[in-house]
Design an enzyme around this catalytic site. Structure first.
Site, short mmCIF file in Angstrom:
data_model
loop_
_atom_site.label_atom_id
_atom_site.label_comp_id
_atom_site.label_asym_id
_atom_site.label_seq_id
_atom_site.Cartn_x
_atom_site.Cartn_y
_atom_site.Cartn_z
CG ASP A 1 59.95 -18.91 -6.47
OD1 ASP A 1 60.65 -18.38 -7.35
OD2 ASP A 1 59.67 -18.34 -5.41
CG HIS B 1 64.72 -16.32 -6.79
ND1 HIS B 1 63.64 -16.12 -5.93
CD2 HIS B 1 65.00 -17.64 -6.74
CE1 HIS B 1 63.30 -17.28 -5.41
NE2 HIS B 1 64.10 -18.22 -5.87
CB CYS C 1 57.49 -13.75 -5.98
SG CYS C 1 58.92 -12.75 -5.87
NE ARG D 1 58.67 -21.62 -2.11
CZ ARG D 1 58.52 -20.59 -2.95
NH1 ARG D 1 59.51 -19.73 -3.10
NH2 ARG D 1 57.40 -20.42 -3.62
C1 CIR Z 1 61.54 -17.93 -0.40
O1 CIR Z 1 62.58 -17.74 0.22
O2 CIR Z 1 61.41 -18.88 -1.17
C2 CIR Z 1 60.40 -16.98 -0.20
N1 CIR Z 1 60.39 -16.50 1.14
C3 CIR Z 1 60.47 -15.83 -1.17
C4 CIR Z 1 60.34 -16.27 -2.59
C5 CIR Z 1 60.30 -15.13 -3.52
N2 CIR Z 1 60.18 -15.62 -4.85
C6 CIR Z 1 60.77 -15.03 -5.89
O3 CIR Z 1 61.54 -14.09 -5.74
N3 CIR Z 1 60.57 -15.57 -7.07
#
Ligand code: CIR
Length: 260
Positions: free
Chosen positions: A70, A164, A251, A89
Site C-alpha cells: 500500500d 481496494h 498486499c 498508515r
Molecule cells: C488495511 O485496512 O489497511 C489493512 N488492514 C489491510 C490492507 C490490505 N492491503 C491491500 O489489500 N493492499
C-alpha cells in the site's frame, strides 16, 4: 522475463497486527506465531520463484505495516510513494521509499490526494485505479499528469464493497485478469481475457504474478482450479491469519522488475 530479474520487498508481521485497520470484515483474534509462519512461507515461496528479497525493518508501532503493497507502487519507469487514505498508515511510507530509491526515480503523491497501492492494477500500458475509501480523485489526477506523457492510460474504477481494487481484481497475464464480478464490473476489463472468481470465494480475486507463475492462497480451491483450467501455473501459499486483517497475497509484497 526471467524471475532472477525480479525483486520483492517484504516486511515482517508487526507485534501490533491485532490492532490493524478493518473496513469490510469483523475483528477476530490473530494468532501472531501462525501469522509469522504463514508469512515466512510466503516469503520463501517468492524467493523459490527467483525473487531477490528485500526485507524492510519491522515497524511494530504500525499494525498494518506488513502490507507493504500500500505505501508504494512501481512501474518500469517510475515508482510512486503513496499517501494512504488511512491516517494510521502514513508512517509506513518512508522506509519503503528509502528501499525503492536505489531502483527507481520516485514520485510522491501529495495532499490533498490520497491513494493506497492496493488500488493500483497495471495491465499492459493501462493503469486501473480504484476510487475507494483509501484513494480519491485527486490522486487519479496526479497520476494522469505524470503517466499520460509517458504513454500510460489511467482508468478510474469506482468501488463500493471491497477495500481496494486488487481485493477484487488482479492481473494473471499482460492481457488477462482474475476478478470478482460482484465487486468489480466485468465491463471495466473489456478487451482483456477474463477469469471470474468462484461465487463462493469472493476474496479469491487476488494473486501475485512472479514471472509466469501466480502465487495464490490455497484457501480458494475452486477459483484456483479455474486458473489452472485457464492454463495458469500456480504456487500455493496460505495467509489465513493476514486475511483476518483484511489482507491477501498481493498486499504483503511489492514485486517489480529490476531495470538497473
Ligand atoms: C488495511 O485496512 O489497511 C489493512 N488492514 C489491510 C490492507 C490490505 N492491503 C491491500 O489489500 N493492499
Amino acid at each position: 522475463m526471467s524471475t532472477t530479474d525480479t525483486i520483492a520487498i517484504v516486511r515482517r508481521v508487526p507485534d501490533s497486527i491485532g490492532s490493524c485497520e478493518l473496513t469490510h470484515v469483523d475483528r477476530t483474534p490473530i494468532d501472531l506465531a501462525n501469522a509469522h509462519r504463514q508469512h515466512q512461507h510466503y516469503v520463501e515461496t517468492l524467493s523459490a520463484l527467483g525473487c531477490e528479497i528485500i526485507t524492510l525493518p519491522p515497524l511494530h508501532d504500525h499494525p498494518d505495516s506488513v502490507f507493504v503493497e500500500d505505501p508504494a507502487f512501481v512501474l518500469d519507469e517510475i515508482a510512486f510513494i503513496a499517501r494512504s487514505g488511512a491516517e494510521s498508515r502514513r508512517g509506513e511510507a518512508e522506509t519503503v521509499a528509502d528501499a525503492l530509491a536505489a531502483h527507481r526515480r520516485c514520485h510522491r503523491i501529495e495532499a490533498p490526494a490520497c491513494i493506497d497501492g492496493g488500488d493500483v492494477l497495471l495491465l499492459g500500458r493501462t493503469l486501473y485505479v480504484g476510487l475507494s475509501s483509501r484513494t480519491n480523485a485527486e490522486a487519479h489526477r496526479q497520476l494522469r499528469d505524470v503517466l499520460e506523457p509517458m504513454g500510460y492510460e489511467v482508468r478510474s474504477v469506482p468501488l463500493h464493497e471491497c477495500l481496494h481494487l486488487k481485493t477484487g481484481a488482479t492481473a494473471i497475464a499482460d492481457d488477462a485478469v482474475l476478478f470478482n464480478p460482484a465487486w468489480v464490473p466485468a465491463d471495466v476489463f473489456e478487451g482483456l481475457r477474463r477469469v471470474e472468481c468462484h461465487p463462493d470465494e469472493p476474496f479469491s480475486g487476488n494473486v501475485v504474478r512472479v514471472g509466469s507463475t501466480l502465487v495464490a492462497d490455497s484457501a480458494w480451491e475452486r477459483t484456483n482450479r479455474r486458473l489452472v483450467d485457464f492454463g495458469c501455473d500456480i504456487a500455493e501459499v496460505h495467509l489465513g491469519e493476514l486475511t483476518k486483517a483484511e489482507g491477501s497475497v498481493t498486499c504483503s509484497s511489492i514485486v517489480f522488475r529490476r531495470v538497473d
